[in-house]
Design a protein around this motif. Structure first.
Motif, PDB file in Angstrom:
ATOM      1  N   GLY A 254       0.710  -1.202   0.131  1.00  0.00           N
ATOM      2  CA  GLY A 254      -0.053   0.088  -0.080  1.00  0.00           C
ATOM      3  C   GLY A 254       0.934   1.287   0.146  1.00  0.00           C
ATOM      4  O   GLY A 254       2.023   1.268  -0.010  1.00  0.00           O
ATOM      5  N   ARG A 317     -10.812   3.566  -6.438  1.00  0.00           N
ATOM      6  CA  ARG A 317      -9.102   3.084  -6.605  1.00  0.00           C
ATOM      7  C   ARG A 317      -9.032   2.808  -8.053  1.00  0.00           C
ATOM      8  O   ARG A 317      -8.161   2.135  -8.321  1.00  0.00           O
ATOM      9  N   ARG A 332      -3.317  -4.439  -2.375  1.00  0.00           N
ATOM     10  CA  ARG A 332      -3.133  -3.143  -1.767  1.00  0.00           C
ATOM     11  C   ARG A 332      -4.415  -2.387  -1.289  1.00  0.00           C
ATOM     12  O   ARG A 332      -4.567  -1.595  -0.267  1.00  0.00           O
ATOM     13  N   HIS A 335      -4.783  -2.439   2.417  1.00  0.00           N
ATOM     14  CA  HIS A 335      -3.948  -1.557   3.185  1.00  0.00           C
ATOM     15  C   HIS A 335      -4.431  -0.227   3.217  1.00  0.00           C
ATOM     16  O   HIS A 335      -4.234   0.658   3.864  1.00  0.00           O
ATOM     17  N   ASP A 336      -4.777   0.581   1.753  1.00  0.00           N
ATOM     18  CA  ASP A 336      -5.035   1.549   1.719  1.00  0.00           C
ATOM     19  C   ASP A 336      -6.404   2.301   2.295  1.00  0.00           C
ATOM     20  O   ASP A 336      -7.391   1.470   2.182  1.00  0.00           O
TER      21      ASP A 336
END
Length: 400
Positions: A254, A317, A332, A335-336
């Motif tokens: 991320g 995203r 990712r 995590h983001d």
């Protein structure tokens, strides 16, 4: 081999008894890449040649996809001593990702080629989807060698194979399976490199391409242009280890800087080990989105304003609207933060000039060889970086 008289006239240096196109430009001491690699940390600018750059926010800014805006950025980066300028390539249906990321974009190959005529030192990297549509190895070898001479060895190519189904479909095909794309890219690049080095006509018949008595002049200035590969998959890393001078990598965990710094050392070590196992050295490049103001309070306020103006019409995203099989960005999402797309970037560096310089130093310590910077508001933010952060990087020994 390249004509010896032409080489002497241009001041280029050759490596004897080795086909030029099999050599990295880094093997030639006078090449632009060799000069750039004398810096402790490569410094690049990831140009916003697409609408909105990488930030799905409506906070007012100057960032613009037009050629004049990006040409001014390249000249500014060159004046600041940057080593590289980089442009992406995208093929999206009408409307792009929606909102500010609406799909308006210059072609990377053409726009970076044009910038060769208005610059003198900075290396220009075009992104090219080599498996899409019109590209034939003979076209690419001729166009690339011509551009390399115009730029006097300052042109390079980021070879990508395409990961979105919609892009392949725009050219009338179904998406090619992930690892299969790298097999075809290998065939493509092997043929191109033969054309860059052959001193006689060259014929080839392979799985996808044919050539009969093909020949390319001029030959590239320093063996071949700079080759970059943007990847994170097993097949992509293997491809980069064989061919690339630079691998443009992502954080596996991320965009948050601390999590990225924790995961990058092992990721970088693996990439470099694979290249060394093939007898090659490869450099790693990563793309930080920098948000910087002189004080912590001002930095927080600027960052929060970007987040507060998130463009809700942009699909979550970015890639969410279009099916993608990219490996580098897998995982990712967990995590983001949900609002990460408002700012964007591979990793995010947010802080005062001292904090930004400190994070960049830690990236170097994690094994990263270069950074390719993005900003929310490119023109003023690049100016501020040059005035306030760059001197700190020099003090830290990261820039000469």
């Amino acid at each position: 081999m390249v004509d010896a008289n032409a080489i002497m006239e241009l001041g280029y240096m050759t490596v004897p008894d080795v086909p030029l196109a099999t050599r990295s430009p880094a093997d030639f001491p006078d090449s632009p890449l060799s000069r750039a690699l004398r810096q402790p940390l490569l410094l690049g600018l990831f140009l916003p040649i697409q609408a909105g750059g990488w930030s799905a926010s409506t906070l007012p800014r100057t960032t613009d996809w037009t050629f004049d805006y990006n040409a001014a950025l390249v000249r500014q980066a060159e004046d600041l001593g940057f080593d590289l300028a980089f442009g992406l390539s995208q093929w999206l249906p009408k409307g792009g990702y929606g909102g500010v990321l609406n799909g308006q974009a210059l072609d990377s190959f053409i726009s970076l080629a044009a910038m060769a005529a208005i610059t003198r030192r900075i290396i220009l990297i075009s992104t090219v989807h080599v498996l899409y549509g019109p590209w034939h190895p003979l076209h690419f070898a001729k166009f690339g060698a011509t551009l390399d001479h115009i730029a006097k060895g300052r042109w390079g190519v980021n070879i990508v194979t395409g990961h979105r189904a919609v892009e392949h479909e725009m050219f009338g095909w179904s998406r090619i399976e992930h690892d299969r794309r790298y097999e075809l890219a290998t065939e493509f690049l092997e043929v191109v490199q033969r054309l860059w080095s052959e001193t006689e006509n060259y014929s080839y018949e392979g799985e996808r391409w044919r050539l009969q008595d093909a020949f390319v002049t001029p030959k590239p200035a320093f063996g071949r242009p700079v080759i970059v590969n943007a990847t994170g998959s097993d097949a992509g890393i293997d491809f980069a280890a064989k061919y690339s001078d630079i691998v443009f990598m992502t954080s596996p965990t991320g965009s948050e800087i601390e999590s990225a710094l924790a995961s990058l050392p092992a990721h970088v070590a693996r990439i470099k080990a694979e290249a060394r196992a093939k007898g090659r050295e490869i450099r790693t490049l990563i793309n930080p989105m920098v948000v910087c103001r002189d004080t912590e309070a001002d930095t927080r306020a600027y960052h929060q304003a970007i987040l507060d103006h998130i463009d809700t019409s942009t699909s979550p995203r970015g890639m969410g609207r279009f099916d993608s099989d990219a490996h580098a960005w897998r995982g990712r999402a967990i995590h983001d933060a949900p609002d990460a797309r408002a700012l964007g970037g591979n990793i995010q560096i947010i802080g005062t000039p001292e904090q930004v310089a400190g994070h960049i130093l830690r990236l170097k310590q994690a094994g990263i060889d270069g950074i390719q910077l993005s900003f929310y508001d490119f023109k003023p933010d690049l100016t501020q970086f040059g005035e306030r952060v760059l001197p700190l990087l020099k003090q830290a020994g990261l820039r000469l």
